[in-house]
Every structure is written in C-alpha cells, then in structure tokens.
Motif scaffolding. Structure first.
Motif, PDB file in Angstrom:
ATOM      1  N   SER A 565       0.821  -1.211   0.000  1.00 23.15           N
ATOM      2  CA  SER A 565       0.000   0.000   0.000  1.00 23.15           C
ATOM      3  C   SER A 565       0.856   1.263   0.000  1.00 23.15           C
ATOM      4  O   SER A 565       0.405   2.310  -0.446  1.00 23.15           O
ATOM      5  CB  SER A 565      -0.935   0.002   1.216  1.00 23.15           C
ATOM      6  OG  SER A 565      -0.194  -0.028   2.409  1.00 23.15           O
ATOM      7  N   LYS A 566       2.081   1.185   0.506  1.00 25.63           N
ATOM      8  CA  LYS A 566       2.933   2.369   0.579  1.00 25.63           C
ATOM      9  C   LYS A 566       4.164   2.294  -0.320  1.00 25.63           C
ATOM     10  O   LYS A 566       5.016   3.160  -0.264  1.00 25.63           O
ATOM     11  CB  LYS A 566       3.398   2.582   2.027  1.00 25.63           C
ATOM     12  CG  LYS A 566       2.283   3.000   2.975  1.00 25.63           C
ATOM     13  CD  LYS A 566       1.745   4.366   2.616  1.00 25.63           C
ATOM     14  CE  LYS A 566       0.687   4.828   3.611  1.00 25.63           C
ATOM     15  NZ  LYS A 566       0.129   6.131   3.259  1.00 25.63           N
ATOM     16  N   LEU A 567       4.276   1.233  -1.134  1.00 29.38           N
ATOM     17  CA  LEU A 567       5.448   1.098  -2.001  1.00 29.38           C
ATOM     18  C   LEU A 567       5.186   1.746  -3.349  1.00 29.38           C
ATOM     19  O   LEU A 567       4.115   1.602  -3.916  1.00 29.38           O
ATOM     20  CB  LEU A 567       5.806  -0.383  -2.199  1.00 29.38           C
ATOM     21  CG  LEU A 567       6.152  -1.161  -0.929  1.00 29.38           C
ATOM     22  CD1 LEU A 567       6.579  -2.565  -1.292  1.00 29.38           C
ATOM     23  CD2 LEU A 567       7.249  -0.464  -0.140  1.00 29.38           C
ATOM     24  N   GLN A 568       6.182   2.445  -3.870  1.00 29.60           N
ATOM     25  CA  GLN A 568       6.069   3.094  -5.172  1.00 29.60           C
ATOM     26  C   GLN A 568       7.332   2.814  -5.976  1.00 29.60           C
ATOM     27  O   GLN A 568       8.426   3.174  -5.558  1.00 29.60           O
ATOM     28  CB  GLN A 568       5.891   4.613  -5.006  1.00 29.60           C
ATOM     29  CG  GLN A 568       4.587   5.024  -4.332  1.00 29.60           C
ATOM     30  CD  GLN A 568       3.380   4.808  -5.225  1.00 29.60           C
ATOM     31  OE1 GLN A 568       3.506   4.756  -6.441  1.00 29.60           O
ATOM     32  NE2 GLN A 568       2.215   4.660  -4.628  1.00 29.60           N
ATOM     33  N   HIS A 630      14.064  -5.736  -2.078  1.00 29.34           N
ATOM     34  CA  HIS A 630      15.055  -6.294  -1.163  1.00 29.34           C
ATOM     35  C   HIS A 630      15.850  -5.230  -0.424  1.00 29.34           C
ATOM     36  O   HIS A 630      16.175  -5.416   0.747  1.00 29.34           O
ATOM     37  CB  HIS A 630      16.030  -7.176  -1.946  1.00 29.34           C
ATOM     38  CG  HIS A 630      15.444  -8.491  -2.384  1.00 29.34           C
ATOM     39  ND1 HIS A 630      16.194  -9.463  -3.010  1.00 29.34           N
ATOM     40  CD2 HIS A 630      14.187  -8.982  -2.298  1.00 29.34           C
ATOM     41  CE1 HIS A 630      15.427 -10.503  -3.280  1.00 29.34           C
ATOM     42  NE2 HIS A 630      14.198 -10.227  -2.870  1.00 29.34           N
ATOM     43  N   ARG A 631      16.174  -4.116  -1.100  1.00 25.94           N
ATOM     44  CA  ARG A 631      17.156  -3.198  -0.517  1.00 25.94           C
ATOM     45  C   ARG A 631      16.738  -1.746  -0.444  1.00 25.94           C
ATOM     46  O   ARG A 631      17.131  -1.032   0.474  1.00 25.94           O
ATOM     47  CB  ARG A 631      18.463  -3.281  -1.335  1.00 25.94           C
ATOM     48  CG  ARG A 631      19.156  -4.635  -1.249  1.00 25.94           C
ATOM     49  CD  ARG A 631      19.674  -4.902   0.138  1.00 25.94           C
ATOM     50  NE  ARG A 631      20.256  -6.236   0.254  1.00 25.94           N
ATOM     51  CZ  ARG A 631      20.689  -6.756   1.379  1.00 25.94           C
ATOM     52  NH1 ARG A 631      20.615  -6.062   2.486  1.00 25.94           N
ATOM     53  NH2 ARG A 631      21.204  -7.972   1.420  1.00 25.94           N
ATOM     54  N   ASP A 632      15.967  -1.263  -1.417  1.00 27.94           N
ATOM     55  CA  ASP A 632      15.779   0.181  -1.545  1.00 27.94           C
ATOM     56  C   ASP A 632      14.483   0.697  -0.932  1.00 27.94           C
ATOM     57  O   ASP A 632      14.343   1.887  -0.708  1.00 27.94           O
ATOM     58  CB  ASP A 632      15.832   0.594  -3.035  1.00 27.94           C
ATOM     59  CG  ASP A 632      17.203   0.333  -3.630  1.00 27.94           C
ATOM     60  OD1 ASP A 632      18.159   0.259  -2.848  1.00 27.94           O
ATOM     61  OD2 ASP A 632      17.313   0.213  -4.861  1.00 27.94           O
ATOM     62  N   SER A 633      13.492  -0.167  -0.700  1.00 26.80           N
ATOM     63  CA  SER A 633      12.244   0.302  -0.106  1.00 26.80           C
ATOM     64  C   SER A 633      12.412   0.404   1.405  1.00 26.80           C
ATOM     65  O   SER A 633      13.347  -0.150   1.985  1.00 26.80           O
ATOM     66  CB  SER A 633      11.096  -0.652  -0.444  1.00 26.80           C
ATOM     67  OG  SER A 633      11.274  -1.894   0.208  1.00 26.80           O
TER      68      SER A 633
END
Length: 834
Positions: A565-568, A630-633
């Motif tokens: 819901s909060k990932l872009q 895996h790493r940036d969110s």
C-alpha cells in the motif's frame, strides 16, 4: 619508481627473510628489521583491521592493502600499489633506508612508496585501531605519512574527506577501474566549496553527482539523509580554509563503509553479523540523480514518464531532441520577464512573480545572503538577473542569477524553490477570488437546502468506513501466523496505516466492472478472479475479488494491503485501494493492458512481438523491481512467488511485479526465516524453500534465474520432456551449457539477432542464480550489474538445483514408479495469466 641499489639493504633483506617473524598475531608495526612478505599479515592492536598482500576476485596480481579482520568477506578499504601490481615474484612491505614505507618485488624494485621528501632515521609504520596506517619517526612526533590522507575507494569511520580552499589540496576517494583491478578508475569523490560545501562525484573532470549544500545538519540534496545520518555524519569548517566530512556511528558493532564503486555510485555498505556486506544508502538510485540530466531549466522527476519536463514558463530549446529523449539541451524562457521588456524598450506590463516547486533539489551554483525569507524574495524580485530563490533555516537565503542546472524533484525531503516567471505565466489571483466568492454564495444557498440529506449521508459513510477499518484490523490479527525472523505486520502500523488506503464501495466497483460480468474477467488466481473495470472518471482498473472458496485468500488480501500500500516503484504494480463490505473483499490495481508476461512469452503469435531488446528490458525491469523490494524500499520484502504470470506488462511492454499475497516483510537485521506452510509455484521455488521451508532474499534470486532462462528460451520451465533428458529448463540449460551448445536453448524468435554475446551472458547469469546453495547465488544488485556487463568476468556456475532425474530406458514417462517421488506439503498456485 626506480631500483633500490644499495647492496647492504639487499643483503639485509635476504638475511631477514631467513629469520622472519610471523606477524599475523604478533605485532601491529613494521620496521626495517620487521617487514612482512606475501604470506604474512599484521593486525591492529584491537584486532579490527588487517594489513597484508591480497588478490582481488578473478585476478592473480598481488597488492598490499587493508581490510576488516573479523568479516569473512573481505572489503579492501585501502590499496597501496593499485596502479603497479606485483605480477609474478613474491614481494615484501618494509621500511627503506631513507625512512619511506615501500612495496618491493623479488628483484627489489620499488612498486610503491610513501614518497617522503626528506630522509628519516628509524621510522616505523603502525596499523592503528581506526584502520589508519601511519608512518612516524618517533612515538611522540607527528605522523610523517598516513593512509587516511591517501584513500582508495573507501570512506570509513574517523577518516576525513577534505579540501583546503587556500592551497587547493584535496583528500578524495577514487574508484577502482573494475572489481578485479584496483588501479585508479574514471570516478572520484570529495568535497568542493564554491559558496557552500557540497559532496561531489566526478567522472574525469565532469560533475557526475552532487549532494546539494550542507545546512549544518544534512546535505539538502540527499532526500533520504535523516536522523540515522545526523548521528553519524558531520561537516567541519576549521575556519582556516579547510573543510572536511567525517562520520562515526555510535554502535561500534555495526560496521559501515562508504564505497565509490566502479560505476561511479557512492554506496553505504554495512555488516552487522561478520558474514557478508549489504547495500544501504546509494547516491545514484535513478537517472535523475545524474548531474544535469534535463539540462538548463529542466526538472527531473523519476516517477514521471518521461522523467524530464520544462519548468512553467519555459519550453524545450531543441524540440526535436527533447521529444526524442535527449534532454541535455534543456529549456528556454517562453515569455520575457518584465525587466527584460523594459530594458528592450517594450511595453512594461505587469510585474513578474514566482511559482513554487516543493520537495526540490536546489540548482547548482547558488549565491548566498543572510537575508530573511521575505527579504530573500524581495531581493530576488528587485534583481532582474535573479531567476530563482530558496530559503533554508540552516543556510539562509540562496538565489540564482544563472541558468538553473541539476534540478530534481523528490518524493520526500528537499526544499521549496521559487522560480521567477512573467506575470502571464502565473495563476490569475483575481479570477480565483471571483470564483471563490461566487462559489461561497452558491454554497451557502445549497447548504441551506441540503444540510439534512448531507448529514444523513455522512453519518452512513462514517459508519461504513469505521466498520471497514475495524474489519481490516480484525482480519489482519486473525490472518497471520508467526514466522521467526519476520516483522509482524501488526507491529508496523506506524509504517503502513491501513486507514490511509483509499476505500471503494461495492456499488462503485460493481458498476465499473458491469456487475463483474464474465466478459470483463481477466484471469483467475489463488486469491480469486480478476476483472477489468472503468471508473466514472475514465480510469481503467483491475479488480481482484476474493473468492469465497479460496483457502488462502484472506491472508493474501491482508498481506497485499500491508506490503504494497505504501510502495512506489515503476516496476511494481500500483495498488489504488480496496473494498471491504460484508463478505466482499477486493483489491483495486492499475490496469495493465498487456496482461502478464506468460501470455506473451509462451504464445506462438505474441512472442514475435518480444524481440531481444524488449526481452532484455523486461529482465532488467524485473531485476530493478526486485532490488527495490530487497534493498531500496523502506520495508524489506521477500516476494516468494516470482514467476512469469506474476509479471504484468503495461502498454509499452514494461514489466511490473504483482501479486504480493505470499510476500513477507523482514526486519533490518534479519536475513532469513522459516515457515511450516510452504506456498508458491513448483519450478520457481528454491530448494531451501521447497524442501526446508526456509526463505531469504536469494530464494527470490532463484526464481528470477528461472525467469531469465524462460525469457531467453521462450518456453515454460516445465515444458522440457524426456526426449531432452531433462526435467525442466534448468536441467536442459545445464546440459546445453556443458555441451557448449547454448544456442539450442535460445528461442528461435531471437536466435538470429545480433546479440549472441548478450544472450549468452543472460543464460550464464541465469545459471548462477539457480545454483543449489543460496550462498553460491549472487545478490540482485550483483545480478543487475552482471546483466548490464558492469561486471565483466563472471564466475563459472555450479550445477543447478532440481536437475537430477532418473529415466528408465524404453519406459514412458507416465509410467514412472511413483515411489521414486518425495512428498512435501506444499500449497502451489497454478501458472495462469491474469
């Protein structure tokens, strides 16, 4: 460099080599009498750092360097003879007669020296607990030389990256030429002070990236520089012309370095368990981070397509180039400013004004003033040459009198930038006031008539939303078992607020999908059917409806709401909202017109549209989406069901990862977790997950490797039959790899393309991803570098998992003895398009 010709020194070195000490644990100091050779090391007094000879990956050359002593995977923080390696004979590191620290080869030729200008008697070199190698004449005097003043590609705690504005002397990082060659590469990084100190990366002599000015707390052009960095980083002005950056993390058990890699990216690398290094913060995450990507007066925003746009009041300087995706020529002003018209003798007209841009990286080459924010505005407005201004409480007034270069919009962070434009480009405030006045009068009249009906409607809506939120929270508590190592979703409400997700009502979605008519059905998954719909505003959507017969649908529903819901990200499908009414539970996504990857890849007609360039772009896009997870969110996510049917394609065939019903969120210090309920799709599951229920980031890497082989071959993983003596594409690829007949694996649609080496590299990388043991597989970031040929020398793959198969001679595969198969309680989804 020259030769050491003194025969006495040569004799001394030979004699000492016969009686050398094993320095690995005995001392942290080198003297003329106590040198080290190729097989020896010294360790700092605290045991944190080691100095000795090493060879980089895929290289036989020998170098002298420093690395962390207690971390199993070496990270070489400093290299002495990077430009002049020891190629054959054994070497030594010692103190020469003139007091210099030197690296010698077997013929006593000097490969590297500390280059002291004056001779020193009885000097010694010590490896300190900070990782600094220091050369000193005596124990009380100042250092004659230190490695911190001559860094390689790595910035560690207590080191100082500095610049002296009086002398021009700089301490900078320099990249390696390649991961296997530590000689000086194309990139360098350090502090530059024009008006304000900023951190720069240079490609040769050209600016490649900049941090934005330092405001006494952070670099304001780094959007994710928050409190964790405030505790560590500082920029100091010694008031004598020297500026330096240093950092010290309060948690000494958490090892952190800043590395300038071979591609020119400045990355935080961390290790908190002594086993391996992870990637944290990176300077360059998108194309917009590259300096001046959109040219003068061009604004870059990575979430837009195209990423570059001209500022309001400006238009492309060269329209044809701009429309073709070459934005370096930038933009020019469309309407002259008032002061320009006055100077040209034209009609004066109305005064110029400013329009506001929020969350911006300020342009390069600012002018400073101690003025207040209001004074800053007035000063800029009174100066005809002033094109923009910004205000930061730690910097005060910044203004620009030249072209605005390196503008970038952030999703978070940054500052407000006010750009000067002609009056005609501004919003007409007077018209707005008239509209507001009329609207208010009309609203008063309308409110008097409809207050009663409106209040009743609002009460119903409030009750419905309250019930929905209660149901969401209740379902979330009921839906999840505990998995060791995972972040409990109920514990992360401070990160993901369910009530912030837009809510659709059932009537709205039923109308959009023609009451969920069969003609609008896009596909079927473990969650339930997916329908195409169109909202009243014309937006196309995809509605995933929970099937009442689905045994795992409720958990998938809650998982997708919490996880994405909060990932872009451009390579993740976007969740628009949800609907919970009665027994109905639905998720609403952006609509993907080309459906899923498998609908194209495994179709004899549609696959012709996937030329090699499109297939490679799909591979790279999936990889970047996976790297983000895996790493940036801000949430660390393992997908657990990566497959061709869960890769959706937009109108331009760009990939987007979908279906997060089986995904799991990890905490920052957790690498893996176990589950007794294995879910996923046969053929894509890694062996540690399918057999042991153990999942980690490299479980997704395995699935990605299967996808790479499917994209290259154009065939499903399970479509290889007994006549090919392989149970799946992994076995067939391994067989063809060993037979040096890799072309047999390639889809005939792309076999004649002029990309043979690139295709071979993708198959090579795919085989590296599907190796049986997780420790052998590369991380996603390394996979992307391999695919893009940023890492040139690839290791040889080991035999993939699930390739062993016993085939009875002259026996049909359908007659195999079932007792040969093992049974595992696995929940498996069907491979179907959506």
């Amino acid at each position: 460099m020259g030769l050491v010709r003194n025969s006495n020194l040569s004799a001394l070195l030979v004699l000492l080599s016969c009686f050398r000490l094993e320095f690995g644990s005995a001392t942290d100091t080198i003297t003329a009498a106590k040198f080290i050779n190729d097989s020896e090391t010294i360790i700092s007094n605290g045991g944190d750092f080691k100095l000795g000879f090493f060879s980089p990956p895929n290289s036989t050359f020998r170098y002298v360097g420093i690395w962390y002593a207690n971390i199993s995977v070496p990270n070489f923080i400093w290299v002495a003879n990077g430009n002049n390696p020891l190629k054959s004979s054994p070497g030594i590191l010692t103190i020469s007669e003139d007091g210099n620290l030197v690296v010698l080869d077997g013929q006593k030729k000097v490969l590297w020296s500390s280059h002291l200008t004056n001779s020193v008697v009885n000097s010694s070199a010590q490896l300190s607990d900070s990782g600094n190698l220091v050369l000193q004449g005596n124990t009380t005097g100042p250092f004659l030389w230190e490695s911190f003043q001559h860094p390689s590609n790595t910035f560690i705690a207590k080191m100082k990256i500095s610049t002296d504005v009086r002398t021009g002397k700089k301490v900078q990082l320099t990249s390696w030429k390649s991961p296997s060659d530590p000689s000086v590469g194309n990139f360098s990084a350090g502090i530059d002070v024009r008006n304000l100190p900023e951190f720069f990366i240079w490609n040769g002599r050209s600016t490649y990236w900049r941090s934005g000015p330092w405001n006494s707390r952070i670099f304001i052009g780094v959007p994710n520089m928050y409190s964790s960095y405030l505790d560590a980083f500082s920029l100091v002005d010694d008031t004598e012309g020297t500026f330096f950056v240093t950092f010290t993390f309060p948690n000494e058990s958490f090892t952190t370095t800043i590395v300038l890699n071979t591609q020119g990216n400045l990355q935080e690398q961390y290790c908190d368990n002594g086993d391996d290094w992870g990637i944290g913060w990176s300077a360059l995450n998108t194309e917009c981070d590259v300096y001046g990507k959109c040219g003068a007066f061009g604004n870059c925003y990575s979430q837009n397509s195209p990423i570059c746009s001209c500022l309001r009041g400006f238009e492309p300087k060269i329209t044809q180039e701009w429309n073709g995706g070459n934005w370096t020529s930038g933009c020019v002003r469309r309407t002259p400013l008032q002061c320009e018209r006055v100077n040209n003798g034209s009609e004066e007209g109305k005064k110029d004004g400013f329009f506001k841009l929020t969350k911006m990286k300020v342009p390069d080459l600012e002018d400073l003033s101690p003025a207040s924010e209001e004074q800053c505005r007035n000063q800029c407005l009174e100066n005809c040459s002033c094109t923009a201004y910004a205000y930061d409480s730690g910097i005060r007034c910044m203004s620009w009198t030249r072209s605005l270069i390196d503008l970038q919009k952030f999703s978070g962070g940054g500052v407000d930038l006010y750009v000067r434009v002609a009056y005609s480009e501004l919003d007409k405030e007077e018209n707005v006031k008239v509209i507001i006045t009329v609207t208010m009068i009309t609203g008063v009249i309308f409110t008097g008539i409809s207050t009663y009906l409106l209040s009743r409607w609002m009460a119903k809506q409030k009750a419905r939303k309250k019930k929905t939120k209660e149901m969401l929270l209740l379902n979330r508590r009921e839906a999840y078992p505990k998995f060791p190592g995972e972040v409990k979703h109920g514990d992360s409400l401070n990160q993901v607020k369910l009530q912030d997700l837009p809510l659709f009502n059932l009537q709205e979605l039923a109308s959009a999908t023609n009451n969920f008519h069969l003609s609008n059905k896009l596909g079927q998954g473990g969650f339930g059917p997916v329908y195409r719909g169109k909202l009243l505003d014309g937006q196309d959507i995809a509605v995933k409806r929970l099937s009442k017969a689905s045994g795992q649908g409720l958990e998938e529903f809650m998982n997708e709401v919490v996880v994405i819901s909060k990932l872009q990200h451009r390579n993740l499908v976007r969740l628009l909202g949800c609907c919970v009414e009665g027994e109905e539970k639905m998720l609403v996504y952006e609509y993907m017109p080309n459906k899923s990857l498998d609908a194209f890849l495994f179709d004899s007609i549609k696959s012709k549209l996937l030329n090699w360039r499109r297939r490679f772009n799909i591979m790279e896009g999936i990889g970047r989406g996976l790297l983000y997870l895996h790493r940036d969110s801000r949430l660390r996510i393992i997908h657990r069901d990566l497959k061709a049917s869960n890769i959706l394609l937009d109108e331009e065939l760009n990939p987007k990862i979908s279906d997060f019903g089986m995904a799991r969120i990890f905490g920052g210090n957790v690498d893996q977790a176990n589950t007794t309920r294995v879910v996923g799709t046969y053929g894509y599951m890694s062996p540690e997950y399918a057999m042991e229920g153990r999942f980690l980031e490299k479980s997704d890497v395995f699935s990605f490797g299967v996808l790479l082989l499917e994209i290259v071959s154009g065939r499903r993983n399970n479509s290889f039959y007994d006549d090919e003596h392989a149970m799946n594409s992994l076995g067939f690829a391994w067989k063809m790899w060993n037979a040096d007949n890799i072309v047999a694996l390639t889809d005939p649609m792309i076999r004649e393309a002029c990309f043979e080496m690139e295709i071979l590299r993708c198959i090579h990388v795919g085989l590296l991803c599907v190796q049986e043991f997780a420790k052998d597989r590369p991380t996603v970031s390394i996979v992307i570098s391999m695919l893009k040929s940023e890492i040139i020398d690839l290791p040889l793959p080991k035999q993939p998992a699930f390739t062993e198969r016993q085939i009875a001679p002259d026996t049909d595969s359908s007659q195999h003895n079932p007792s040969q198969c093992s049974v595992n309680n696995v929940t498996v989804t069907m491979v179907q398009g959506r």
